[in-house]
Every structure is written in C-alpha cells, then in structure tokens.
Design an enzyme around this catalytic site. Structure first.
Site, PDB file in Angstrom:
ATOM      1  N   HIS A 306       8.448   2.791  72.100  1.00 60.60           N
ATOM      2  CA  HIS A 306       8.687   3.252  73.471  1.00 60.60           C
ATOM      3  C   HIS A 306       9.836   2.464  74.052  1.00 60.60           C
ATOM      4  O   HIS A 306       9.956   1.265  73.768  1.00 60.60           O
ATOM      5  CB  HIS A 306       7.424   3.065  74.334  1.00 60.60           C
ATOM      6  CG  HIS A 306       7.484   3.843  75.596  1.00 60.60           C
ATOM      7  ND1 HIS A 306       8.105   3.359  76.724  1.00 60.60           N
ATOM      8  CD2 HIS A 306       7.041   5.085  75.896  1.00 60.60           C
ATOM      9  CE1 HIS A 306       8.028   4.280  77.673  1.00 60.60           C
ATOM     10  NE2 HIS A 306       7.400   5.334  77.200  1.00 60.60           N
ATOM     11  N   ASP A 363       2.014   9.878  73.163  1.00 63.59           N
ATOM     12  CA  ASP A 363       2.028  11.116  72.385  1.00 63.59           C
ATOM     13  C   ASP A 363       1.267  11.013  71.079  1.00 63.59           C
ATOM     14  O   ASP A 363       1.007  12.017  70.432  1.00 63.59           O
ATOM     15  CB  ASP A 363       3.479  11.521  72.085  1.00 63.59           C
ATOM     16  CG  ASP A 363       4.168  12.007  73.335  1.00 63.59           C
ATOM     17  OD1 ASP A 363       3.489  12.643  74.153  1.00 63.59           O
ATOM     18  OD2 ASP A 363       5.368  11.756  73.497  1.00 63.59           O
TER      19      ASP A 363
END
Ligand code: ACO
Length: 427
Positions: A306, A363
C-alpha cells in the site's frame, strides 16, 4: 512561536512556514517557493506532497490507523451503518435519528433514473467491463441534470448529494444487469439502501426475492470500510477535476475511471483472478511468491502493499475477521480462501515482503467475501465504487466549500531545446 523550515539553494536561504495538523502531522508550506527562488519541487507519485488541508479522514500508515471525522474505523464498522457513515463523512457529524431518517427519505426521492439512460446502456456491448460502463453512465447523468450545483447554496448542495447517492447505486447495478441480459430493476423505496443494492442486482421478474440479512449486513460493513481514504488516486482525481468547477457527476465519473486501475480499486478483481489462477495451477502458493519477488517477472502479488500503510491496513484486519464469519455463517468452504491464507502466512514471514513493509491491503480479503456473497468478479471494483461514493462526495464538497484553486502541477521540461522546423521533403 510559529515554526519555519529553512531551505538553502545555491547559497541563498529561504524560510517557509510549517503547519501542524490535529494529529501532529507536519507540512512545509512551499506555496511561495517558485516566486521567491524560481525553483519547484519534484515529487513523482506525490509521495511527499500534501495537496490540501482536510477535516474528513485521518490515517497513519505507520501505525495502521484510520479515522473518519475523528471516529475509528473499527468502531464505525462495528456500530455504524453505511448511510449514517456516509452522512458523517459528507456533513461532518453523525446524524441524529431524525436527520438519518430524512437523509434516507431524501435519497429515495432521487432513485428513479431517466428512462432515456437505458438507450445509452443499450449502446454498450454486453461484454463491456462494468467499470467502463459505470464511468460513462455517471458522466451521462450530467446530461440529464445539467444545472451546475452551487456549493454555497446549502439546499442545492444537499439535493445534489441525495441525487448522487440515489442514482449512482441504481446505475452501478444496471452495469451488471446489462452484462447478464436481465431487465433493469428499479429502486424499492420500502427497503433500505444496501437491501436495495441486492434487489437491484439479483431480483428477477419471474420470482420473489428476499436478500439474505447476513449478506446485507456484511455488505454494509464492507461499504463502510471503503467509504473514504483521504487523498488516494481516485479521490485526488475527483478533487482535481472538481477544482476546474466541473460538476459533481463529471468529477465522480473521473474518480470511477481512476479507481478502475489494477494498482488501485481494480486490485480486488485482480486478487481473485490471481487466487483462481493459483488454484487452477495446483495451489502452489510458494511458486507465486517466488514470481512476485523475481524482478525479471512482471507478476506482483495483488492485494499486497500500500502506498501509505507500511505496517498493516486496518481495513484488511476487519475484513479478514468478517470473511471468516460470513463464510462460516453461509457454510461456504472455499479453496480460494485457503490459498489466500497460505499466501498471507508466507508473505508475513518472507524477508522480501517484510523488509519492504508489504502487508495484505483492503482488497486482499474483500474479493473473497464478494465471491461468497455471489457478486460476480468483474463487479468487485463497482462494489468499491459504491462504497467510496460518499468519500468522493465529501471531498468534492469540502474542496468547493474551501474555495480551493484549480489543481495545476508544474513540471521540469526534459525535451529538445528550441529547434527550427524542417520541411517534410528535407527530413
Ligand atoms: N508484490 C511484489 N512486490 C511488490 C508489491 C507486490 N504487491 N508491491 C510493492 N512491491 C515491491 C516493489 O517492487 C518495490 O520493490 P523494490 O524496492 O525492490 O523496487 C517495493 O515493493 C516498493 O513498491 P512501490 O511500487 O514503489 O510502492 P508504491 O507505494 O509505489 O505502490 C502499490 C503501492 C501500488 C499498492 C503496490 O504495493 C502494488 O502494486 N500492490 C499490488 C496492487 C494492489 O494490491 N493495489 C491495491 C492497493 S489498495 C487500494 O488502492 C485500495
């Protein structure tokens, strides 16, 4: 005493004010840098660049913290519902019971979509990706609602918010109905927002339909977890497009396109496709770990890493627990989940992933729940968009209310110096 930062360029010193946010994040205000020194900053990917001041969302990537308007994501996911969290993000405070009821009622006033929109959907091939169709349909809403919203007119702004919340949900589900060749459903104003999502998606004219409450509750939580994430790629896009005073639908349509990419919201679809591929090839998670680490192989472990979270993604933690609960309650036994768990365990003890601070992101597990809930894979990113909608609206609204200037970055030109035009026969 106010703090300043000193910058020295070729022996000349410049002072810039430092401002500190609520949670002690620090920024150096270099808005006068070019005027004073002729230089600009270079920060590709904006890893160190603050584009705005915002009161909406706080996140601390090192500590794995996410707050909406001062409330922790853990508490909101456990105690809130999607519409009240939407209200919180957009209007700044949790709604009272009557404000929440009015918000829901007011959204219902705008859940009918102009029938002519169906002609636009009919123009798309059935094979079109739902995100492409959604971006186009959102943009098309501008044609049916041409009046630009005046952000200084509270009533007008409130109506625009309700309209966007109502119509976006309907057209988002229509993108799926189109791929299936099913008749397009209408919002049912006797049902809740998330229950309506299920009806719009799955109700057939041939039989009665009642959404499973386990599923609607899980979806409600997932939408909350996706509702805002400060200045990510799609949200920055919404703010940037809106900064030219483009309308709300046009700005959100741009946000949908930004979200679609596999490095952003499109990762949830990519994760599931990756897990399916690993499963189809014998379930060897270690082999795919090696591929992800091989610099000569373009393969990346989707759902890992991320831009901001360098410890863990707090949303992923909540979703992981929810995935276990939902799959247990629904009695789903999915080999894909086992592969996901294997990959996670391998990555968490692998030097490559640990040293680069690559952890599962939101996700990684969301796709597994969506699959268990019967949501088709190419609708996963649309699910993200439905959840992110209130965040986009809140950020667009804040940007206009703060009268932010048009977004217009600078560059350093690295092309050819001035040269003379050469006639075509002499080239
Ligand atoms: N698999 C393997 N290696 C990775 C991964 C991954 N998923 N992510 C990052 N790396 C490696 C990079 O190759 C790089 O290695 P290096 O230092 O040896 O060159 C290092 O980790 C840093 O990666 P960057 O790409 O520079 O990190 P950045 O912050 O720019 O990217 C991103 C973050 C785009 C999310 C990246 O981690 C990625 O591509 N992940 C997979 C896609 C994904 O899951 N996206 C969803 C993000 S969450 C969201 O948008 C809602």
């Amino acid at each position: 005493m106010s703090k300043t930062a000193t910058l020295e360029i070729e022996g000349k010193k410049y002072e810039f004010p430092i401002s500190v946010g609520t949670e002690n994040e620090m920024s150096i205000d270099i808005s006068k840098l070019r005027d004073l020194s002729g230089a600009i900053t270079m920060d590709q990917g904006y890893k160190n660049t603050g584009a705005c001041k915002s009161e909406i969302t706080f996140l601390d990537g090192e500590e794995g913290i996410l707050h909406y308007r001062g409330y922790s994501i853990e508490e909101l996911a456990a105690k809130g519902n999607f519409l009240e969290v939407s209200y919180l993000l957009i209007f700044g405070e949790l709604p009272t019971a009557s404000q929440l009821q009015s918000f829901e009622t007011d959204i219902r006033k705008y859940t009918l979509v102009n029938e002519e929109m169906k002609n636009i959907i009919d123009g798309f091939p059935k094979t079109a990706h739902p995100m492409g169709v959604l971006a186009s349909l959102t943009s098309a809403l501008t044609a049916f609602n041409p009046k630009a919203v005046d952000p200084n007119n509270k009533e007008e702004l409130y109506t625009a918010v309700c309209k966007t919340m109502g119509k976006f949900l309907v057209i988002a589900t229509w993108t799926y109905r189109k791929t299936m060749g099913y008749p397009l459903n209408y919002y049912d104003n006797t049902l809740g927002y998330v229950e309506n999502f299920m009806n719009l998606m799955f109700k057939l004219p041939t039989e009665p339909y009642k959404a499973n409450p386990v599923i609607t509750q899980a979806l409600d939580k997932l939408f909350i977890l996706h509702a805002d994430h400060e200045q990510n790629c799609s949200t920055s896009t919404v703010r940037m497009v809106g900064s030219s005073h483009a309308g709300l639908f046009a700005s959100i349509s741009a946000g949908v396109s930004a979200l679609w990419g596999p490095l952003h919201g499109g990762a949830n679809q990519a994760v599931l496709e990756m897990l399916e591929e690993i499963n189809a090839n014998g379930g060897d998670a270690a082999k795919y770990m090696d591929k992800a680490k091989d610099k000569n192989d373009p393969f990346r472990l989707m759902g890992f890493g991320h831009r901001v979270y360098k410890n863990f993604d707090p949303r992923a933690k909540i979703i992981k627990v929810a995935a276990d609960e939902v799959l247990g309650t629904l009695g789903v036994n999915d080999p894909i989940l086992d592969i996901a768990k294997k990959l996670e365990a391998l990555a968490l003890s692998d030097e490559y992933f640990v040293s680069r601070k690559l952890y599962p992101n939101v996700d990684f597990y969301s796709g597994i729940i969506y699959r268990a809930l019967g949501i088709p894979t190419d609708m996963f990113t649309v699910m993200f968009a439905i959840g992110r909608l209130p965040g986009w609206i809140a950020q667009w609204k804040e940007m206009r209310e703060n009268k932010e200037p048009i977004g217009r970055p600078r560059q350093i030109y690295t092309g050819s110096p001035l040269r003379s035009f050469v006639e075509v026969d002499k080239r």
